[in-house]
Design an enzyme around this catalytic site. Structure first.
Site, PDB file in Angstrom:
ATOM      1  NE  ARG A 281     -13.796  72.190 -46.124  1.00 18.00           N
ATOM      2  CZ  ARG A 281     -14.453  71.689 -47.296  1.00 18.00           C
ATOM      3  NH1 ARG A 281     -15.299  70.688 -47.237  1.00 18.00           N
ATOM      4  NH2 ARG A 281     -14.195  72.241 -48.288  1.00 18.00           N
ATOM      5  CG  HIS A 282     -12.115  68.563 -41.589  1.00 16.76           C
ATOM      6  ND1 HIS A 282     -11.019  68.070 -41.926  1.00 16.76           N
ATOM      7  CD2 HIS A 282     -12.817  67.930 -42.420  1.00 16.76           C
ATOM      8  CE1 HIS A 282     -10.864  67.737 -42.960  1.00 16.76           C
ATOM      9  NE2 HIS A 282     -12.165  67.481 -43.536  1.00 16.76           N
TER      10      HIS A 282
ATOM     11  CD  GLU B 126      -8.314  55.454 -48.836  1.00 18.42           C
ATOM     12  OE1 GLU B 126      -7.315  55.425 -48.316  1.00 18.42           O
ATOM     13  OE2 GLU B 126      -9.412  55.806 -48.471  1.00 18.42           O
TER      14      GLU B 126
ATOM     15  CB  THR C 135     -16.780  65.052 -48.503  1.00 18.41           C
ATOM     16  OG1 THR C 135     -15.659  63.871 -48.101  1.00 18.41           O
ATOM     17  CG2 THR C 135     -17.585  64.273 -49.608  1.00 18.41           C
ATOM     18  CB  THR C 136     -12.218  63.611 -51.270  1.00 18.53           C
ATOM     19  OG1 THR C 136     -11.599  63.935 -49.974  1.00 18.53           O
ATOM     20  CG2 THR C 136     -11.311  63.362 -52.050  1.00 18.53           C
TER      21      THR C 136
ATOM     22  CG  HIS D 271     -15.318  59.163 -49.953  1.00 17.25           C
ATOM     23  ND1 HIS D 271     -16.510  59.398 -49.839  1.00 17.25           N
ATOM     24  CD2 HIS D 271     -14.613  60.165 -49.830  1.00 17.25           C
ATOM     25  CE1 HIS D 271     -16.644  60.702 -49.728  1.00 17.25           C
ATOM     26  NE2 HIS D 271     -15.233  61.327 -49.773  1.00 17.25           N
ATOM     27  N   GLY D 272     -17.387  56.923 -47.665  1.00 18.70           N
ATOM     28  CA  GLY D 272     -18.942  56.635 -47.578  1.00 18.70           C
ATOM     29  C   GLY D 272     -19.339  55.273 -47.020  1.00 18.70           C
TER      30      GLY D 272
ATOM     31  NE  ARG E 214     -11.289  69.832 -47.681  1.00 18.55           N
ATOM     32  CZ  ARG E 214     -11.948  69.145 -48.609  1.00 18.55           C
ATOM     33  NH1 ARG E 214     -12.096  67.825 -48.264  1.00 18.55           N
ATOM     34  NH2 ARG E 214     -12.096  69.674 -49.742  1.00 18.55           N
TER      35      ARG E 214
ATOM     36  CD  GLU F  25      -8.083  61.746 -46.849  1.00 18.19           C
ATOM     37  OE1 GLU F  25      -8.429  60.896 -45.920  1.00 18.19           O
ATOM     38  OE2 GLU F  25      -8.817  62.217 -47.564  1.00 18.19           O
TER      39      GLU F  25
ATOM     40  CG  ASP G  79     -10.753  64.399 -41.654  1.00 20.06           C
ATOM     41  OD1 ASP G  79      -9.617  64.039 -41.280  1.00 20.06           O
ATOM     42  OD2 ASP G  79     -10.926  64.039 -42.870  1.00 20.06           O
ATOM     43  CG  HIS G  80     -16.164  64.530 -40.168  1.00 25.45           C
ATOM     44  ND1 HIS G  80     -16.261  65.807 -40.898  1.00 25.45           N
ATOM     45  CD2 HIS G  80     -16.133  63.670 -41.438  1.00 25.45           C
ATOM     46  CE1 HIS G  80     -16.115  65.801 -42.301  1.00 25.45           C
ATOM     47  NE2 HIS G  80     -16.043  64.451 -42.586  1.00 25.45           N
TER      48      HIS G  80
ATOM     49  CG  HIS H 231      -8.173  65.398 -45.824  1.00 20.94           C
ATOM     50  ND1 HIS H 231      -9.299  65.474 -46.862  1.00 20.94           N
ATOM     51  CD2 HIS H 231      -7.382  66.492 -46.534  1.00 20.94           C
ATOM     52  CE1 HIS H 231      -8.929  66.230 -47.935  1.00 20.94           C
ATOM     53  NE2 HIS H 231      -7.586  66.867 -47.721  1.00 20.94           N
TER      54      HIS H 231
ATOM     55  N   GLY I  64     -14.687  57.225 -41.727  1.00 13.49           N
ATOM     56  CA  GLY I  64     -14.509  58.468 -41.086  1.00 13.49           C
ATOM     57  C   GLY I  64     -16.164  58.802 -40.665  1.00 13.49           C
TER      58      GLY I  64
ATOM     59  NE  ARG J 294     -21.646  76.330 -29.966  1.00 12.47           N
ATOM     60  CZ  ARG J 294     -22.454  76.233 -29.163  1.00 12.47           C
ATOM     61  NH1 ARG J 294     -21.892  76.243 -27.547  1.00 12.47           N
ATOM     62  NH2 ARG J 294     -23.798  76.350 -29.225  1.00 12.47           N
TER      63      ARG J 294
ATOM     64  CG  ASN K 241     -11.211  60.569 -41.855  1.00  4.25           C
ATOM     65  OD1 ASN K 241     -11.424  61.471 -41.091  1.00  4.25           O
ATOM     66  ND2 ASN K 241     -10.709  60.715 -43.338  1.00  4.25           N
TER      67      ASN K 241
HETATM   68  N1  PXP Z   1     -10.537  58.217 -47.737  1.00  5.18           N
HETATM   69  C1  PXP Z   1     -10.283  59.295 -48.262  1.00  5.18           C
HETATM   70  C2  PXP Z   1      -9.259  59.249 -49.292  1.00  5.18           C
HETATM   71  C3  PXP Z   1     -11.250  60.309 -48.227  1.00  5.18           C
HETATM   72  O1  PXP Z   1     -11.020  61.471 -48.613  1.00  5.18           O
HETATM   73  C4  PXP Z   1     -12.207  60.132 -47.194  1.00  5.18           C
HETATM   74  C5  PXP Z   1     -12.972  61.193 -46.585  1.00  5.18           C
HETATM   75  O2  PXP Z   1     -12.269  62.248 -46.063  1.00  5.18           O
HETATM   76  C6  PXP Z   1     -12.242  58.809 -46.297  1.00  5.18           C
HETATM   77  C7  PXP Z   1     -11.427  57.976 -46.904  1.00  5.18           C
HETATM   78  C8  PXP Z   1     -13.124  58.359 -45.445  1.00  5.18           C
HETATM   79  O3  PXP Z   1     -14.566  58.745 -45.926  1.00  5.18           O
HETATM   80  P1  PXP Z   1     -15.735  58.909 -44.858  1.00  5.18           P
HETATM   81  O4  PXP Z   1     -15.536  60.062 -44.092  1.00  5.18           O
HETATM   82  O5  PXP Z   1     -16.895  58.822 -45.944  1.00  5.18           O
HETATM   83  O6  PXP Z   1     -15.784  57.605 -44.097  1.00  5.18           O
END
Ligand code: PXP
Length: 244
Positions: free
Chosen positions: A51-52, A153, A102-103, A193-194, A47, A72, A11-12, A45, A215, A20, A9
């Site tokens: 935001r990202h 998921e 976050t989600t 997630h996490g 959103r 996503e 996103d970040h 994702h 991610g 910036r 992922n």
């Molecule tokens: N899966 C889903 C559905 C998510 O919403 C996220 C966070 O955007 C992730 C996976 C990835 O989670 P993390 O960034 O904590 O690894």
């Protein structure tokens, strides 16, 4: 045990770029490095508040990636329109609240069958695989099956946040049962997630698991060791857990 796919992922990468407002760092470049490092897919994702990830990122990813894009999205008409325009390999429906960091938590699939049916059917009509982000909960997984989702998921954020102990063991058992149930119902099981180097192995070792989406930790770790090295290490930990 079957191969476990790694979805990265990105996103970040966009979060840092947006700090910036310029063009660096480029999420597409991150996706290309991820692919070279062994990612089997890329997740982004978009959103509601952008935001990202931005609309242009989704367009560029859809046009340029050579590995599957997992888009996503919240179940809104706006996001559905974007998915149908770019036709990603898969769309993962997630709950989204404007004020959340976050989600938080999974979708209430059981409580929103009629609303979700429209989104699932519209995506499937375009041959976009549909994934539903859910808690490791029997009721939600059975509801996902009823909707005809291709994938669930499992939200493993709670497991990752818990300290070792009874609560954590209980949450892990819920995830194991959820993955087993998904397979019995012929739904592909992913988790996300996490996840970090410290939490990935037990989840990766669940035999019914087919893909992990990771991610935030990888992008953070990339600051210290580079994205390629961070992803290769995660890939290695997943492979080792799978072999053990
Ligand atoms: N899966 C889903 C559905 C998510 O919403 C996220 C966070 O955007 C992730 C996976 C990835 O989670 P993390 O960034 O904590 O690894």
């Amino acid at each position: 045990m079957s191969y476990l796919r790694l979805g990265v992922n990105i996103d970040h990468v966009a979060t840092i770029r947006n700090a910036r407002g310029g063009i660096h760092p480029d999420p597409l470049r991150a996706a290309e490095i991820a692919e070279q490092a062994g990612a089997d897919g890329i997740t982004a994702h978009l959103r509601e508040d952008r935001r990202h990830i931005a609309d242009k990122d989704i367009k560029l990813l859809a046009e340029n990636l050579t590995i599957p894009l997992n888009f996503e999205m919240a179940a809104t008409d706006e996001m559905l329109g974007i998915a149908l325009t770019h036709e990603p390999h898969a769309s993962c429906l997630v709950p989204e609240k404007r004020e959340e960091r976050t989600t938080e938590g999974g979708l209430d699939v059981a409580g929103s069958h009629n609303k979700l049916m429209y989104f699932v059917d519209s995506l499937k009509e375009k041959n976009i695989r549909v994934s539903l982000f859910v808690e490791p909960d029997t009721k939600q997984i059975e509801a996902a099956r009823k909707l005809g989702a291709d994938i669930i998921e499992i939200h493993v954020g709670r497991y990752c946040d818990l300290e070792s102990g009874d609560l954590r063991a209980k949450e892990f058992a819920r995830i194991q049962s959820a993955a087993k149930l998904a397979e019995e119902l012929d739904i592909e099981c992913h988790a996300g997630h996490g996840l970090t180097y410290d939490t990935v192995a037990p989840i990766a070792a669940i035999p019914n698991m087919k893909e992990l989406n990771i991610g935030h930790f990888l992008i953070g770790e990339a600051i210290f060791v580079g994205l390629d090295t961070a992803i290769r290490k995660m890939r290695k930990l997943m492979d080792e857990a799978r072999a053990s």
